[in-house]
Write an enzyme that holds these catalytic residues in place. Sequence first.
Site, PDB file in Angstrom:
ATOM      1  N   GLU A  99      -3.659   8.314   7.321  1.00 39.04           N
ATOM      2  CA  GLU A  99      -4.935   7.344   6.889  1.00 39.04           C
ATOM      3  C   GLU A  99      -5.174   6.368   7.988  1.00 39.04           C
ATOM      4  O   GLU A  99      -6.182   5.988   8.091  1.00 39.04           O
ATOM      5  CB  GLU A  99      -4.362   6.819   5.719  1.00 39.04           C
ATOM      6  N   HIS A 138       0.811  -1.146  -0.051  1.00 43.97           N
ATOM      7  CA  HIS A 138      -0.055  -0.102  -0.044  1.00 43.97           C
ATOM      8  C   HIS A 138       0.853   1.234  -0.096  1.00 43.97           C
ATOM      9  O   HIS A 138       0.713   2.200  -0.564  1.00 43.97           O
ATOM     10  CB  HIS A 138      -0.932   0.111   1.320  1.00 43.97           C
ATOM     11  N   GLU A 151       2.113   1.796  -3.685  1.00 44.32           N
ATOM     12  CA  GLU A 151       1.003   2.510  -4.264  1.00 44.32           C
ATOM     13  C   GLU A 151       0.830   3.869  -4.129  1.00 44.32           C
ATOM     14  O   GLU A 151       0.500   4.736  -5.309  1.00 44.32           O
ATOM     15  CB  GLU A 151      -0.550   1.902  -3.841  1.00 44.32           C
ATOM     16  N   HIS A 152       1.056   4.287  -2.996  1.00 46.97           N
ATOM     17  CA  HIS A 152       1.096   6.046  -2.715  1.00 46.97           C
ATOM     18  C   HIS A 152       2.284   6.476  -3.761  1.00 46.97           C
ATOM     19  O   HIS A 152       2.054   7.417  -4.323  1.00 46.97           O
ATOM     20  CB  HIS A 152       0.982   6.254  -1.406  1.00 46.97           C
TER      21      HIS A 152
END
Length: 454
Positions: free
Chosen positions: A156, A76, A79-80
């Site tokens: 997040e 993840h 991905e950012h």
Amino acid sequence: MAKHTRWSLPSARSQKIGTTITLQKSPDGAVIKRTVLPGGLRVISEHVPAMRSVSVGMWVNVGSRDEETSVAGSAHFLEHLLFKGTTSKTALEISSAIDRVGGEMNAFTGKEYTCFYSRVLDQDLDVAIETLSDMLVHSTIDKKDFEAERQVILEEIAMRDDDFADIAHEGLVQALFGKQDLGRPILGTRSTITKSKRDVVWNFYKHHYKPSQIVVAAAGGVDHMELVKLVKKGFSPLLKGSSLPAKARSAKFQGKVQHQFNIAKRTSEQAHLVLGYPALARGDNRRYQLGMLNTILGGGMSSRLFQEIREVRGLAYTTYAFAQSFSDTGYLGIYAGFQPQKAHEVLNVIDEVTTALAVAGPSDEELIRAKGQMKGSLVLGQEDSSSRMNRIAKAELATGELPSVDELLRRIDSVSVPQVQAIARDIFGSKQAISLVGPYSSVREFTGSKGGLR
């Protein structure tokens, strides 16, 4: 070419590199084709006549279950980071390229794959392919950007931790799978993200983002050979050698429910319950029966959970059922949010509803409604290029099967009351896992005399 059943896809591993084959032709004129490029990269498209939009996704066969525990959250995090800049574009230039043509762009990370996608007008397919491929091939993952994005992901995680329903859902996954790879949170933890190092994520990127692990899928107003030409150009530095497309995932999951209870004590006006049962892997032939059971149980306002918990007894505002499948396992879940003192009563109602479905099955009318819901959702999804793109990508990357819409409708129609009852009996007869967020310190505080539990 390897043997395959009528609706299974011929294996990309047996397709000669550099060749293109037609996988399916539909009565509406849609045509699905696949090309395998050097290095094993697959390009699959569905041309839909008269559709003016194109949805394109670049799917990488890696997700959170492929990480080591100590670096949880790397997939993840990566991905950012791929949005932060390449050797030729800044982060602003990446987003501006899509905004300039009125398109959409985003990404998501799952347990088993990561996807970067865009939806644009058919005339702007080249912009989408050039932008996304540049991100996957030429990202720099600069140390300064790494530190900035670390803070974004920590925010997040904090946002997730402030959402008690999200905590409850995450708690169910941990209860079901424990310390096994599927039990890890996709976002990682505050500890693993705080300790994460740029070189570790960089190595994760280099190890997993290989042509053999990538599927480029597009659907809508797309010409397949033009798509292949654009993908060849965008991925040219990687398209070398004779590597075959990645093999399908092998089974990893071992055992059943790891922990029956996962309680997160929070002071709140509402408790959040997510209850789960081990269910079916993605390719299980009974998945249509499971889909029917899920719809009848909690798939809409006419479902048993909604009627019994909300409409008849007024115990909750929101309640629903959901199913999640992976390559080697899956689960059926039930969610309800309610006043903390109602926990025992809600559990008992859930037990009554699930037991009734296992003992007597659904009514003929319930089955008819569920079939209508599932068929309507399927057909309406064909109006959207994004839904079509997701369907062919998952068929190529995950399921290895691509039934036509007519075949899917036939399979839905073929499900019977006894079949739904049988799968309800199998699933609801197994040990359940319970995740609860609310002002509780012990199991007894919300279960009473163990009502509603197995």
